[in-house]
Scaffold this motif. Structure first.
Motif, mmCIF file in Angstrom:
data_model
loop_
_atom_site.group_PDB
_atom_site.id
_atom_site.type_symbol
_atom_site.label_atom_id
_atom_site.label_comp_id
_atom_site.label_asym_id
_atom_site.label_seq_id
_atom_site.Cartn_x
_atom_site.Cartn_y
_atom_site.Cartn_z
ATOM 1 N N CYS A 176 -1.473 -10.663 9.994
ATOM 2 C CA CYS A 176 -0.367 -9.751 10.284
ATOM 3 C C CYS A 176 0.948 -10.529 10.231
ATOM 4 N N VAL A 177 1.875 -10.009 9.421
ATOM 5 C CA VAL A 177 3.155 -10.691 9.304
ATOM 6 C C VAL A 177 4.229 -9.986 10.137
ATOM 7 N N CYS A 182 5.506 -7.054 10.188
ATOM 8 C CA CYS A 182 6.546 -6.396 9.419
ATOM 9 C C CYS A 182 6.854 -4.991 9.917
ATOM 10 N N CYS A 217 -0.137 -0.954 5.508
ATOM 11 C CA CYS A 217 -0.533 -2.347 5.651
ATOM 12 C C CYS A 217 -1.184 -2.866 4.379
ATOM 13 N N MET A 261 -0.284 -6.208 2.433
ATOM 14 C CA MET A 261 -1.289 -7.238 2.166
ATOM 15 C C MET A 261 -1.343 -7.553 0.673
ATOM 16 N N LEU A 285 -6.467 -4.821 6.649
ATOM 17 C CA LEU A 285 -6.249 -5.434 7.965
ATOM 18 C C LEU A 285 -6.277 -4.297 8.996
HETATM 19 S S1 SF4 Z 1 1.733 -3.331 8.418
HETATM 20 FE FE1 SF4 Z 1 0.112 -4.828 8.604
HETATM 21 S S2 SF4 Z 1 1.163 -6.772 8.463
HETATM 22 FE FE2 SF4 Z 1 2.726 -5.273 8.896
HETATM 23 S S3 SF4 Z 1 2.873 -5.232 11.094
HETATM 24 FE FE3 SF4 Z 1 1.445 -3.700 10.583
HETATM 25 S S4 SF4 Z 1 -0.498 -4.725 10.717
HETATM 26 FE FE4 SF4 Z 1 1.026 -6.322 10.609
#
Ligand code: SF4
Ligand code: SF4
Lengths: 488, 291
Positions: A275-276, A278, A309, A313, A322
């Motif tokens: 997870c970044v 974002c 997500c 990704m 994810l």
């Molecule tokens: S979209 Fe994915 S990477 Fe971005 S905050 Fe949500 S879980 Fe994390």
């Protein structure tokens, strides 16, 4: 807000405010992806069926309505393509309700709240209203900016808002309009509505449904799901550890870091999550929640955060999902380092499917063996039996004959039992001594008083079974019912 | 976390409202504002209701509401409408002849429905709610009729009654042969047995049939006719069938012959309107006993 939350420690972050909270406006961002496509498809299908079904024609012959789906309240008939139901057959709806309920249970045990996320009218219409809003006012950021610049009500902004509400009201009006078309011949009613000739009740219903659609889909939105709908509470009790739910795989996602930092850490061979941070998953959520906080009551399992997500990704070159449909068992298993397992065929789903198949099968059977000629008999209770002057015994019955066909019938009524019985219908001259003949007009019922007599020397016992037949003279079709013949 | 109530629940991490009952504290779980507004709106709505509709009881009456609406007046209007609709149908009933009513399924259904309610209100006390009768009150479901069982005869009986005092009423009664000293007790027993024999009922041992026949011929034939077949003109029952208004056992017959019988059927003309009487005649005829 940038804090990491362990889903096992669910806390509500702002409970220190006043006793009453204002609705937090949600600005879902547009998104594309697998689940979004499924949602568009289902929306088009559901709305298409709802709005256009009344216009589908079905030829039932002269005098019968030629609308494929029609609820004919004044004449107490329900038409569904080749099916025509009478009030006496209301049990079909019981069957339909059972199938609908169990289907909901089945959906729930397979995929959690898929009903909520994809098929519920509240979701479908809200989704449509959001699409309109995005089309007129722009995407998330733009809408937020426009709302924030409070005083900036320029002419452009005002006309934009007016335009949005106009489209909303049109959709809402069409929703109410389509509703009343199910209760009357659609083309005729449309004509009447346009020329203001339609019955008042039609306008009232259109008004009610326009108002509720506009209000629920335009303003109440996720509040309906969170505060008003009982289903989230009920489904929690029906779901089990195998049911697939939209889940943030925190074991894979944590620790969250920026893209750059993650790359650095990964290069050093240090543990790092995917997870970044974002916030894309939060931005697209129509109920405005952060799925990374774990399963929540507000989540309608629409899968849009999965699409969001997945897009992220793909961009950063990490494996998809994810966030994905996952079940409680796998959360456990992944923590123990085991491979995930999915099982759709389980005792629960098999049982639900079996119930649906059984009830559906019974309904089909009853439908297939449905007769167009029917007889209901009610034995007179006061007196149950009468002795005539020659010593013979007579019982009286109230008979209801149903002619569900589209043609008039000539029928004869007779009765048989262990003793010789003769029949007479009040007001009808018998053609032969024991076979009174009656005309039942098409698509109607006739109520008659039937007198059944046993001769004096037959000495029927206290109560003997009697079978009463109604025979279509022309077609030979027979309907039979059984009752009792009682001696005084 | 700050907490303006000074209370904090460590388990849920939420503040409390500061309310406490028996050691149980209320968590502060806020309601959405629209919910609260809806709640206040219902209160406003209720007040509007008080003003618009009749609501408050006063000492002798009640507030009439802004528009004078009342559900009772509504019912009155609907009843009046119903009367009007019924009036047309009942007029059709009044215009048709008795025989035509029975031939027309719609009129027959109307007459039976109307007749049934009127019968329940007026006739059921004597004849029973289904017309099954009782001792002394004829069963209207069978085929034995004191005053005749055709539509016209039934209608006439309902209109004018029997021994009712009406100018056109059916007259004729069973005389009290014992009380008036016309027959001696043993003669009464003999003729009672003779009457039983007419309908095939067993007679007493040693009963003199010839004597019975003679007594019957001298005293009874005038009304009950030759062979006891009865006479609807006089309301004299048929003594050869299986139906007995007061009972067929010897004791009852002796009582009937000694004391006489004079059951009264009231006249309904003047009490019920003509089309109602017509409906009732059709209803009674259709019970099964009509000829
Ligand atoms: S979209 Fe994915 S990477 Fe971005 S905050 Fe949500 S879980 Fe994390
Ligand atoms: S958390 Fe994800 S699945 Fe749940 S409502 Fe929000 S976007 Fe839909």
């Amino acid at each position: 807000m940038n804090k990491t939350v362990n889903p096992n420690e669910l806390t509500s972050d702002d409970d220190n405010g006043p006793l009453y909270v204002a609705q937090k406006k949600v600005y879902p961002q547009s998104i594309s992806g697998t689940f979004r496509r499924i949602k568009w498809g289902l929306m088009a299908f559901c709305l298409g069926v709802y709005y256009f079904l009344p216009f589908v024609r079905w030829n039932r012959g002269l005098g019968a309505p030629s609308q494929a789906v029609l609820i004919d309240l004044p004449n107490s008939r329900f038409y569904f393509f080749f099916i025509e139901l009478w009030p006496q057959e209301i049990y079909y709806f019981t069957g339909l309700l059972i199938v609908a309920a169990v289907a909901l249970f089945l959906m729930n045990s397979v995929g959690g709240r898929i009903w909520c996320g994809y098929l519920c009218p509240q979701t479908v219409w809200t989704d449509l209203f959001y699409a309109v809003e995005r089309f007129v006012e722009g995407d998330r950021r733009e809408r937020m900016r426009k709302d924030k610049s409070g005083g900036g009500l320029t002419l452009r902004r005002v006309s934009e808002i007016a335009f949005k509400h106009a489209i909303w009201l049109m959709i809402a009006w069409w929703t109410g309009g389509a509703w009343v078309l199910y209760f009357n011949d659609a083309p005729t009613l449309v004509k009447e509505l346009l020329t203001f000739q339609a019955p008042m009740i039609a306008y009232i219903w259109i008004g009610i449904l326009t108002a509720t659609t506009y209000l629920l889909a335009g303003f109440m939105r996720e509040q309906v799901c969170t505060y008003m709908c009982p289903w989230p509470r009920i489904q929690a009790a029906l779901t089990d550890e195998w049911a697939l739910n939209v889940t943030y795989r925190y074991d894979r996602g944590e620790k969250r870091t920026s893209v750059k930092k993650a790359a650095e850490l990964r290069a050093l061979g240090q543990p790092v999550g995917d997870c970044v941070d974002c916030y894309q998953c939060v931005a697209v959520c129509p109920t405005g929640i952060d799925i990374r906080n774990g399963p929540q009551l507000e989540c309608i399992q629409c899968g849009l955060c999965i699409d969001a997500c997945d897009n992220v990704m793909t961009k950063i070159g990490r494996p998809k999902r994810l966030i994905g449909y996952d079940n409680d068992i796998n959360i456990q298993r992944r923590q123990e380092g085991k491979a995930p397992i999915y099982r759709i065929v389980r005792a629960r789903t098999v049982a639900y499917s079996a119930i649906i198949a059984a009830v559906g099968g019974i309904m089909l059977y009853v439908l297939a063996t449905r007769t167009l000629l029917d007889i209901n008999v009610l034995h007179d209770r006061n007196p149950v039996a009468v002795k005539l002057s020659d010593g013979s015994i007579r019982n009286a019955y109230t008979v209801r004959l149903l002619n569900k066909s589209g043609y008039d019938r000539v029928v004869a009524i007779d009765a048989d039992g262990p003793v010789n019985l003769t029949t007479h219908v009040v007001g009808v001259d018998s053609v032969t001594p024991d076979r009174p003949m009656i005309v039942i007009p098409r698509d109607s019922t006739s109520e008659l008083r039937l007198l059944v007599t046993a001769p004096a020397d037959s000495n029927p016992e206290k109560s003997i079974p009697v079978r009463i037949h109604v025979t279509d003279i022309g077609l030979g079709e027979v309907a039979t019912t059984t009752d009792n013949f009682v001696a005084p | 976390m700050t907490d303006h109530h000074g209370e904090f629940d460590s388990v849920t991490g939420k503040s409390t409202t500061g309310h406490e009952w028996d050691g149980i504290k209320e968590l502060n779980t806020p309601l959405p504002r629209w919910w609260v507004i809806s709640f206040y709106l219902t209160i406003v709505w209720a007040i509007g209701y008080w003003i618009v509709y009749p609501a408050w009881p006063l000492i002798a009456s009640n507030t009439t509401g802004l528009f004078g609406y009342s559900s009772r007046a509504d019912v009155a209007v609907e009843l009046a409408n119903l009367e009007k609709i019924r009036g047309e149908k009942m007029a059709a009933l009044g215009a048709a002849s008795l025989a035509d009513i029975e031939k027309d399924p719609a009129l027959l259904a109307l007459a039976r429905a109307k007749g049934k309610t009127v019968f329940g209100d007026n006739c059921a006390p004597c004849h029973g709610s289904g017309g099954a009768g009782a001792k002394g009150f004829p069963n209207l479901n069978d085929d034995d009729w004191l005053w005749g069982g055709t539509l016209d005869q039934i209608m006439q009986t309902i209109q004018f009654g029997a021994r009712s005092g009406h100018a056109k009423t059916h007259e004729g009664q069973m005389l009290a042969f014992g009380k008036d000293g016309v027959l001696k007790p043993d003669e009464i027993v003999t003729v009672a047995n003779y009457v039983r024999s007419l309908s095939g009922l067993p007679t007493r041992k040693g009963f003199d049939a010839a004597k019975g026949e003679k007594i019957f011929a001298d005293n009874c034939v005038a009304c009950h006719g030759d062979g006891g077949k009865g006479n609807p003109e006089l309301g004299a029952p048929n003594l050869t069938d299986k139906i007995w208004l007061y009972g067929s056992d010897e004791a009852t017959l002796v009582e009937t012959i000694s004391q006489g019988r004079a059951g009264v059927m009231p006249a309904w003309e003047g009490r019920l309107d003509p089309s109602t009487i017509k409906a009732m005649a059709v209803y009674v005829h259709s019970l099964g006993g009509g000829k």
